[in-house]
Structure formats: C-alpha cells, structure tokens
Design a protein around this motif. Sequence first.
Motif, PDB file in Angstrom:
ATOM      1  N   GLU A 108      13.364   3.736   8.344  1.00 34.37           N
ATOM      2  CA  GLU A 108      12.591   2.585   7.498  1.00 34.37           C
ATOM      3  C   GLU A 108      13.383   2.309   6.626  1.00 34.37           C
ATOM      4  O   GLU A 108      13.570   1.185   6.095  1.00 34.37           O
ATOM      5  CB  GLU A 108      11.405   3.355   7.154  1.00 34.37           C
ATOM      6  CG  GLU A 108      10.246   2.418   6.298  1.00 34.37           C
ATOM      7  CD  GLU A 108       9.839   1.361   7.170  1.00 34.37           C
ATOM      8  OE1 GLU A 108       9.458   0.367   6.310  1.00 34.37           O
ATOM      9  OE2 GLU A 108       9.805   1.441   8.397  1.00 34.37           O
ATOM     10  N   ARG A 117      16.855  -5.863   4.862  1.00 35.48           N
ATOM     11  CA  ARG A 117      15.985  -6.919   4.209  1.00 35.48           C
ATOM     12  C   ARG A 117      16.254  -7.086   2.578  1.00 35.48           C
ATOM     13  O   ARG A 117      16.560  -8.443   2.378  1.00 35.48           O
ATOM     14  CB  ARG A 117      14.320  -6.537   4.377  1.00 35.48           C
ATOM     15  CG  ARG A 117      13.494  -7.619   4.020  1.00 35.48           C
ATOM     16  CD  ARG A 117      12.285  -7.237   3.142  1.00 35.48           C
ATOM     17  NE  ARG A 117      12.690  -7.108   1.404  1.00 35.48           N
ATOM     18  CZ  ARG A 117      12.694  -8.273   0.701  1.00 35.48           C
ATOM     19  NH1 ARG A 117      12.579  -9.503   1.024  1.00 35.48           N
ATOM     20  NH2 ARG A 117      13.147  -7.847  -0.276  1.00 35.48           N
ATOM     21  N   TRP A 143      12.838 -13.026   3.435  1.00 29.44           N
ATOM     22  CA  TRP A 143      11.866 -12.805   4.084  1.00 29.44           C
ATOM     23  C   TRP A 143      11.022 -11.447   3.813  1.00 29.44           C
ATOM     24  O   TRP A 143      11.616 -10.501   3.399  1.00 29.44           O
ATOM     25  CB  TRP A 143      12.432 -12.480   5.627  1.00 29.44           C
ATOM     26  CG  TRP A 143      12.924 -13.797   6.410  1.00 29.44           C
ATOM     27  CD1 TRP A 143      13.280 -14.805   5.682  1.00 29.44           C
ATOM     28  CD2 TRP A 143      13.376 -13.817   7.528  1.00 29.44           C
ATOM     29  NE1 TRP A 143      14.106 -15.774   6.605  1.00 29.44           N
ATOM     30  CE2 TRP A 143      14.029 -15.065   7.872  1.00 29.44           C
ATOM     31  CE3 TRP A 143      13.442 -12.930   8.647  1.00 29.44           C
ATOM     32  CZ2 TRP A 143      14.424 -15.642   9.170  1.00 29.44           C
ATOM     33  CZ3 TRP A 143      13.667 -13.445   9.999  1.00 29.44           C
ATOM     34  CH2 TRP A 143      14.204 -14.837  10.161  1.00 29.44           C
ATOM     35  N   GLU A 151       7.562  -7.385   6.773  1.00 31.27           N
ATOM     36  CA  GLU A 151       7.059  -7.313   8.117  1.00 31.27           C
ATOM     37  C   GLU A 151       7.464  -8.329   9.034  1.00 31.27           C
ATOM     38  O   GLU A 151       7.727  -8.320  10.453  1.00 31.27           O
ATOM     39  CB  GLU A 151       5.582  -7.376   8.176  1.00 31.27           C
ATOM     40  CG  GLU A 151       4.732  -6.319   7.550  1.00 31.27           C
ATOM     41  CD  GLU A 151       5.131  -4.929   8.144  1.00 31.27           C
ATOM     42  OE1 GLU A 151       5.324  -4.976   9.607  1.00 31.27           O
ATOM     43  OE2 GLU A 151       5.515  -4.129   7.544  1.00 31.27           O
ATOM     44  N   GLU A 152       8.124  -9.713   8.477  1.00 30.60           N
ATOM     45  CA  GLU A 152       8.836 -10.507   9.491  1.00 30.60           C
ATOM     46  C   GLU A 152      10.171  -9.918   9.883  1.00 30.60           C
ATOM     47  O   GLU A 152      10.461 -10.277  10.981  1.00 30.60           O
ATOM     48  CB  GLU A 152       8.926 -11.818   8.549  1.00 30.60           C
ATOM     49  CG  GLU A 152       9.702 -12.894   9.360  1.00 30.60           C
ATOM     50  CD  GLU A 152       8.916 -13.601  10.293  1.00 30.60           C
ATOM     51  OE1 GLU A 152       9.570 -14.529  10.924  1.00 30.60           O
ATOM     52  OE2 GLU A 152       7.744 -13.238  10.478  1.00 30.60           O
ATOM     53  N   ARG A 190      10.625  -6.944  10.601  1.00 26.47           N
ATOM     54  CA  ARG A 190      10.343  -5.780  11.606  1.00 26.47           C
ATOM     55  C   ARG A 190       9.930  -6.588  12.863  1.00 26.47           C
ATOM     56  O   ARG A 190      10.168  -5.941  13.999  1.00 26.47           O
ATOM     57  CB  ARG A 190       9.166  -5.033  10.790  1.00 26.47           C
ATOM     58  CG  ARG A 190       8.870  -3.698  11.584  1.00 26.47           C
ATOM     59  CD  ARG A 190       7.449  -3.094  11.052  1.00 26.47           C
ATOM     60  NE  ARG A 190       7.601  -2.940   9.638  1.00 26.47           N
ATOM     61  CZ  ARG A 190       8.096  -2.092   9.214  1.00 26.47           C
ATOM     62  NH1 ARG A 190       8.756  -1.006   9.745  1.00 26.47           N
ATOM     63  NH2 ARG A 190       7.956  -1.956   7.780  1.00 26.47           N
ATOM     64  N   ARG A 191       9.271  -7.642  12.834  1.00 25.60           N
ATOM     65  CA  ARG A 191       8.848  -7.986  13.981  1.00 25.60           C
ATOM     66  C   ARG A 191       9.838  -9.177  14.764  1.00 25.60           C
ATOM     67  O   ARG A 191       9.506  -9.110  15.998  1.00 25.60           O
ATOM     68  CB  ARG A 191       7.403  -8.946  13.963  1.00 25.60           C
ATOM     69  CG  ARG A 191       7.628 -10.195  13.247  1.00 25.60           C
ATOM     70  CD  ARG A 191       6.162 -11.236  13.109  1.00 25.60           C
ATOM     71  NE  ARG A 191       6.440 -12.394  12.732  1.00 25.60           N
ATOM     72  CZ  ARG A 191       6.953 -13.247  13.586  1.00 25.60           C
ATOM     73  NH1 ARG A 191       7.363 -12.926  14.907  1.00 25.60           N
ATOM     74  NH2 ARG A 191       7.208 -14.630  13.256  1.00 25.60           N
ATOM     75  N   ARG A 192      10.584  -9.689  14.150  1.00 25.69           N
ATOM     76  CA  ARG A 192      11.512 -10.732  14.757  1.00 25.69           C
ATOM     77  C   ARG A 192      12.369  -9.933  15.613  1.00 25.69           C
ATOM     78  O   ARG A 192      13.008  -8.825  15.493  1.00 25.69           O
ATOM     79  CB  ARG A 192      12.245 -11.369  13.631  1.00 25.69           C
ATOM     80  CG  ARG A 192      11.303 -12.380  12.998  1.00 25.69           C
ATOM     81  CD  ARG A 192      11.148 -13.775  13.776  1.00 25.69           C
ATOM     82  NE  ARG A 192      12.389 -14.455  13.933  1.00 25.69           N
ATOM     83  CZ  ARG A 192      12.978 -15.511  13.248  1.00 25.69           C
ATOM     84  NH1 ARG A 192      11.932 -15.992  12.337  1.00 25.69           N
ATOM     85  NH2 ARG A 192      13.886 -16.201  13.456  1.00 25.69           N
ATOM     86  N   THR A 193      12.769 -10.649  16.736  1.00 27.45           N
ATOM     87  CA  THR A 193      13.761 -10.341  17.523  1.00 27.45           C
ATOM     88  C   THR A 193      15.039 -11.263  18.009  1.00 27.45           C
ATOM     89  O   THR A 193      16.140 -10.902  18.305  1.00 27.45           O
ATOM     90  CB  THR A 193      13.363  -9.942  19.113  1.00 27.45           C
ATOM     91  OG1 THR A 193      12.397 -11.150  19.741  1.00 27.45           O
ATOM     92  CG2 THR A 193      12.176  -8.810  18.968  1.00 27.45           C
TER      93      THR A 193
END
Length: 292
Positions: A57, A64, A74, A77-78, A80-83
Amino acid sequence: MSTTASDASSAPRREDPLAALASLPGVPGAVDSVRNAVDRVYGHRVMRRRSNEVTSEAALRAARGSAALSGADWALEEVRRRTDFGAEAQARTVGAALRLTAESGQMLSIWRQSPVRVLARLHLVAAGKAGVDDGTVGRPRLAGEPVVEAPGTDINGPLTEAPLPGAAEVAGRLDGLAQLVIAGSEAPALVTAAIVHGELLALRPFGSYNGLVARAAERIVLIGSGLDPKSICPAEAGHAELGRAAYAAAFEAYVSATPDGMAAWIAHCGRAVELGVRESTAVCEALQRGAA
C-alpha cells in the motif's frame, strides 16, 4: 614499519560534506523527529504479521504522490483500479511512477557501487516503457537536448524556473554525487536522501521524468540506509501532501546553496517522510480494524 595509534590519529581524515550538513541549524531536530516517527510505525502491532500488505500500500501511495508532483494528480483509487497506463501523457506518467517504485527495491545492492548506473536504469524504466523513443532514454542528456518532465505535456513541476545546467556541468556534478555515495558518509539517512533528491532535481540529467527519478533515488537511499528497510514510509506521498508550491519553494531554497537554504530543504524532506509515516500508520490502523 608498523603503524601506531598516534600515527593513525594524525592521518588526514576524508572530508565528509554530508556530515557537515547534518549539523546545520534545525537539521538535527528534523533527523530526530523522522527517526522517532519511523520507529513508532515499525513498532505497530500490525507490522509483526502484515508488513507486506503495508509495504504494498505504501508503494501505491508513493507512486501516486510522485506522479502528482510531475503533473498527473490522480486520486489514489484511480491509480489503484487502472490497468492501462499508455493511453495518454498523464497515464504514462502514473505508469512510470508505478514502475519506478517497484524497481527501486531491486537497485539497493547496485546503488552503493554504481549510482550513475542505477539512475540510468531508473530512467530507462520510466521513459523507455512509457514509449519515449527519441534516443535519450537511459543516458544523461547531451548539449542542446531539451528537457521536459512529462513527455506530451508542458509540465516541469517545480523545476521550471531553475536554471538548466549544461551537459558538461551535469556530467561533473553527477560524478561528484556518485563519489559521495560510493565513499559513504556518517550523515543520517535523511540528510543523504535529501541531498541526492535535491541534486538530481537541480541537474535534470535526463531528457524526461527527472522528478520521478529524483524521488525514486531518495526512496532508494531511505530504504538502503536501514532507516526504512521495509519501504513503508513513502516520502513521495508526503511531498505531494505538502503540495507543489511548498515543494517548489523548498527546492528554490536548495538551489540557493546557502546554509539556511540547505537546512530548509532537508527539513522539508524530513516532513515529507513523517507524512509518509502517517499514511502508513493509517493503513496499519485500518488493517487492525479489518477495514482494509
């Protein structure tokens, strides 16, 4: 002929400029404050069994924060979720920051022997995999080559107003920085990390992503020194929380090269580490409550 104790004591001692910086007004207090903060989070009960989760974490939050300072601010959470991090300039900057955060832990054994090699590798990881293909990737810039923090944008972070050293000066100062690292110092880890960070920001040795590389190098020093061996104190997150304006002001103090300016920069970096500690302490508390 044998060497006596008096002979040894009379031999000239190697100059340690980083140790001299550690005695500047305000710096010892910053060093102690950072050390106490780091000791507290390492003593958290969650660290006994779930330190790997805290490290993961912290790495995400570090990336970030570093990307935000390079113009890609960003939400966590953006990130974290982006690939997909290759679509546009900001996404490429975030992807570069994530890769550097992961790569920095692999460079610890090489850093003390060949810092310039590590810096070149960091730039290759950041720029090469971000699709930069202009012949500048993985090497210090040559005379006349342009510098931009995030390719595809006009963002240069806090570096915009600072004079850009010429290629010859960059080569000389990079060599001097490398010699300091290789020789070692009695200076606290915070001082060494802050100077490595500040000098790389000032030099901008590569054609792109210099801020990301400088903050990754700071990270390597903090981990490799033993101050933060598990990499749970993301200074990058702290720098971002303090804000780009404060970062720019502290960097301006650094490039002034005055004792007060150097002390202000080191203290700023110390505050960033403490805020990174606060981030990971919150993660520990969330894990303890079962909320994360």
